[in-house]
Write an enzyme that holds these catalytic residues in place. Structure first.
Site, PDB file in Angstrom:
ATOM      1  N   SER A 144       0.805  -1.249  -0.034  1.00 35.84           N
ATOM      2  CA  SER A 144       0.156  -0.070  -0.058  1.00 35.84           C
ATOM      3  C   SER A 144       0.914   1.311   0.115  1.00 35.84           C
ATOM      4  O   SER A 144       1.717   1.456   0.745  1.00 35.84           O
ATOM      5  CB  SER A 144      -0.803   0.064   1.083  1.00 35.84           C
ATOM      6  OG  SER A 144      -1.574   1.062   1.328  1.00 35.84           O
ATOM      7  N   ASN A 203      -5.187  -0.539   8.524  1.00 35.31           N
ATOM      8  CA  ASN A 203      -4.050   0.275   8.442  1.00 35.31           C
ATOM      9  C   ASN A 203      -4.326   1.038   9.997  1.00 35.31           C
ATOM     10  O   ASN A 203      -4.679   2.022   9.922  1.00 35.31           O
ATOM     11  CB  ASN A 203      -3.713   1.208   7.507  1.00 35.31           C
ATOM     12  CG  ASN A 203      -2.534   1.993   7.675  1.00 35.31           C
ATOM     13  OD1 ASN A 203      -1.846   1.768   8.708  1.00 35.31           O
ATOM     14  ND2 ASN A 203      -2.273   2.931   6.968  1.00 35.31           N
ATOM     15  N   CYS A 259      -0.566   3.794  10.655  1.00 34.51           N
ATOM     16  CA  CYS A 259       0.033   4.756   9.871  1.00 34.51           C
ATOM     17  C   CYS A 259       0.606   5.970  10.768  1.00 34.51           C
ATOM     18  O   CYS A 259      -0.160   6.369  11.647  1.00 34.51           O
ATOM     19  CB  CYS A 259      -0.967   5.318   9.116  1.00 34.51           C
ATOM     20  SG  CYS A 259      -0.454   6.809   7.803  1.00 34.51           S
ATOM     21  N   GLY A 273      11.632  -3.638   3.708  1.00 39.86           N
ATOM     22  CA  GLY A 273      12.994  -3.570   2.977  1.00 39.86           C
ATOM     23  C   GLY A 273      13.163  -4.761   2.108  1.00 39.86           C
ATOM     24  O   GLY A 273      14.528  -4.873   1.876  1.00 39.86           O
TER      25      GLY A 273
HETATM   26  C1  LIG Z   1       5.355   6.613  -0.056  1.00 42.41           C
HETATM   27  C2  LIG Z   1       4.696   5.329   0.789  1.00 42.41           C
HETATM   28  C3  LIG Z   1       3.550   5.406   1.217  1.00 42.41           C
HETATM   29  C4  LIG Z   1       2.794   4.439   1.924  1.00 42.41           C
HETATM   30  N1  LIG Z   1       1.466   4.636   2.207  1.00 42.41           N
HETATM   31  C5  LIG Z   1       0.959   3.605   3.033  1.00 42.41           C
HETATM   32  C6  LIG Z   1      -0.503   3.705   3.134  1.00 42.41           C
HETATM   33  O1  LIG Z   1      -1.285   4.508   2.643  1.00 42.41           O
HETATM   34  N2  LIG Z   1      -1.087   2.669   3.659  1.00 42.41           N
HETATM   35  C7  LIG Z   1      -0.278   1.682   4.706  1.00 42.41           C
HETATM   36  O2  LIG Z   1      -0.563   0.834   5.255  1.00 42.41           O
HETATM   37  N3  LIG Z   1       1.045   1.766   4.357  1.00 42.41           N
HETATM   38  C8  LIG Z   1       1.560   2.538   3.589  1.00 42.41           C
HETATM   39  N4  LIG Z   1       3.104   2.584   3.508  1.00 42.41           N
HETATM   40  C9  LIG Z   1       3.635   1.489   4.112  1.00 42.41           C
HETATM   41  C10 LIG Z   1       4.074   0.399   3.045  1.00 42.41           C
HETATM   42  O3  LIG Z   1       3.071  -0.242   2.662  1.00 42.41           O
HETATM   43  C11 LIG Z   1       4.940  -0.734   3.870  1.00 42.41           C
HETATM   44  O4  LIG Z   1       4.242  -1.353   4.915  1.00 42.41           O
HETATM   45  C12 LIG Z   1       6.328  -0.200   4.127  1.00 42.41           C
HETATM   46  O5  LIG Z   1       6.850   0.887   3.295  1.00 42.41           O
HETATM   47  C13 LIG Z   1       7.257  -1.150   4.475  1.00 42.41           C
HETATM   48  O6  LIG Z   1       7.768  -1.787   3.379  1.00 42.41           O
HETATM   49  P1  LIG Z   1       8.773  -1.309   2.181  1.00 42.41           P
HETATM   50  O7  LIG Z   1      10.223  -1.189   3.262  1.00 42.41           O
HETATM   51  O8  LIG Z   1       9.076  -2.659   1.390  1.00 42.41           O
HETATM   52  O9  LIG Z   1       8.582  -0.265   1.660  1.00 42.41           O
HETATM   53  C14 LIG Z   1       3.654   3.540   2.517  1.00 42.41           C
HETATM   54  C15 LIG Z   1       4.978   3.284   2.186  1.00 42.41           C
HETATM   55  C16 LIG Z   1       5.505   4.392   1.412  1.00 42.41           C
HETATM   56  C17 LIG Z   1       6.896   4.286   1.088  1.00 42.41           C
END
Ligand SMILES: Cc1cc2nc3c(=O)[nH]c(=O)nc-3n(C[C@H](O)[C@H](O)[C@H](O)COP(=O)(O)O)c2cc1C
Length: 325
Positions: free
Chosen positions: A29, A136, A139, A256
């Site tokens: 997301s 969620n 957040c 990550g």
């Molecule tokens: C730009 C951005 C926007 C995000 N928006 C949401 C969101 O709207 N809802 C949510 O549950 N997580 C959101 N996340 C969190 C990601 O879904 C994820 O849980 C988190 O980034 C860890 O994974 P990653 O390190 O692979 O990015 C967001 C992350 C990023 C980087």
């Protein structure tokens, strides 16, 4: 993009809360808009993911936070988007009909400032073709709701309970790493009716512009994602899995992931599926590569199927108490 053989593909197919996923990968997301974001990128296919999680959605449209909303950090990024979205009615009436549900499963991501808002957004998604609903409660980038709920096991359970009452669709609770006892929180959410977990959301962080001596991010603080948080995320998945395994509750491990090896770490720690978020910003085609790497690993290590890896961690024997120093 997918270049997998039929046999390889079958080795990756899983069932998640009763839903067929073509691979254990989930596009996370906030990193893929509302499911259409990367479909214009040559070589990208939603079919390379078992599921795609849509941007966080609230009852009313939100404009989000003032800029800057993102900042690059060593091995990751900070973001404070502030849940910019067009509101649930627009998502259900204008966005979902344009998605191709034959390509992958689509998961809604629900946010709110009150219990009632979480429940109402969930109810409106229940009355839509969406495959599953992620709540969620983690957040870090909004003033009310979000992590303020997710860091308190009582409030977390109340949000899950309220959403459970209005939907039969699979309910995935997204847990925050910014809390004292994530396993206790998970236990309470299972009692309240959660079918699955997403572990973890971003960790709170700050970056400072040394010229202005002001925070780089307009919201002052933001959520840290990317490879910098992976070891924390793996530990949190391991901790939540200790609660989930006896209840047969699956986990989407995330934080990550940039390679098949990262994904395997999460699976071994206890995840059944693995999320890919930040990595998509610099390599939108990464899922095809991770899928191929997962199959190569299964074949070289003599596993028949990806599900055999889930929770296969073998801990080292530790005499006495744990020591990190
Ligand atoms: C730009 C951005 C926007 C995000 N928006 C949401 C969101 O709207 N809802 C949510 O549950 N997580 C959101 N996340 C969190 C990601 O879904 C994820 O849980 C988190 O980034 C860890 O994974 P990653 O390190 O692979 O990015 C967001 C992350 C990023 C980087």
């Amino acid at each position: 993009m997918t270049l997998l053989t039929d046999t390889g593909q079958q080795q990756l197919e899983i069932e998640f809360c009763g839903l067929p996923f073509a691979t254990p990968l989930v596009l996370l997301s906030g990193c893929v808009g509302f499911g259409e974001e990367y479909t214009r990128v040559s070589g990208f296919s939603n079919r390379d993911a078992g599921a795609v999680c849509l941007k966080g959605t609230t009852l009313e449209p939100r404009l989000g936070n003032p800029p800057h909303r993102i900042a690059e950090t060593p091995m990751g990024m900070l973001n404070a988007i502030g849940l910019q979205n067009p509101g649930v009615d627009h998502v259900v009436s204008a966005i979902l009909p344009a998605l191709d549900f034959t390509e992958t499963r689509f998961i809604a991501n629900v946010s709110g400032s009150t219990l009632e808002e979480y429940a109402e957004v969930t109810r409106r998604f229940d009355d839509s073709p969406i495959d599953a609903i992620e709540i969620n409660i983690s957040c870090p980038n909004v003033k009310e709701g979000g992590v303020a709920f997710g860091n308190d096991p009582d409030m977390s359970a109340r949000v899950v309970e309220a959403c459970r009452r209005v939907t039969q669709k699979p309910l995935i609770t997204k847990l925050s790493p910014n809390q004292t006892d994530i396993a206790e929180n998970a236990r309470r959410c299972i009692e309240a009716g959660s079918d699955a977990f997403a572990v973890i959301n971003t960790l709170m962080g700050m970056a400072i512009d040394t010229n202005t001596r002001k925070p780089v991010i307009g919201n002052n603080q933001g959520g840290l994602s990317g490879p910098a948080i992976k070891p924390i995320a793996v530990l949190k998945v391991h901790q939540v899995y200790q609660v989930c395994k006896s209840h047969d509750i699956p986990i989407i491990g995330q934080g990550g992931v940039t390679s098949a090896e990262d994904a395997i770490e999460f699976l071994v720690a206890g995840a059944s599926a693995v999320g890919v978020g930040t990595a998509l910003f610099y390599d939108p085609l990464i899922c095809g590569k991770i899928n191929a790497g997962l199959i190569a690993y299964l074949q070289s290590h003599g596993f028949q199927h990806i599900s055999q890896l889930t929770g296969s961690l073998s801990l080292n024997p530790i005499p006495g108490t744990c020591c990190t120093g």
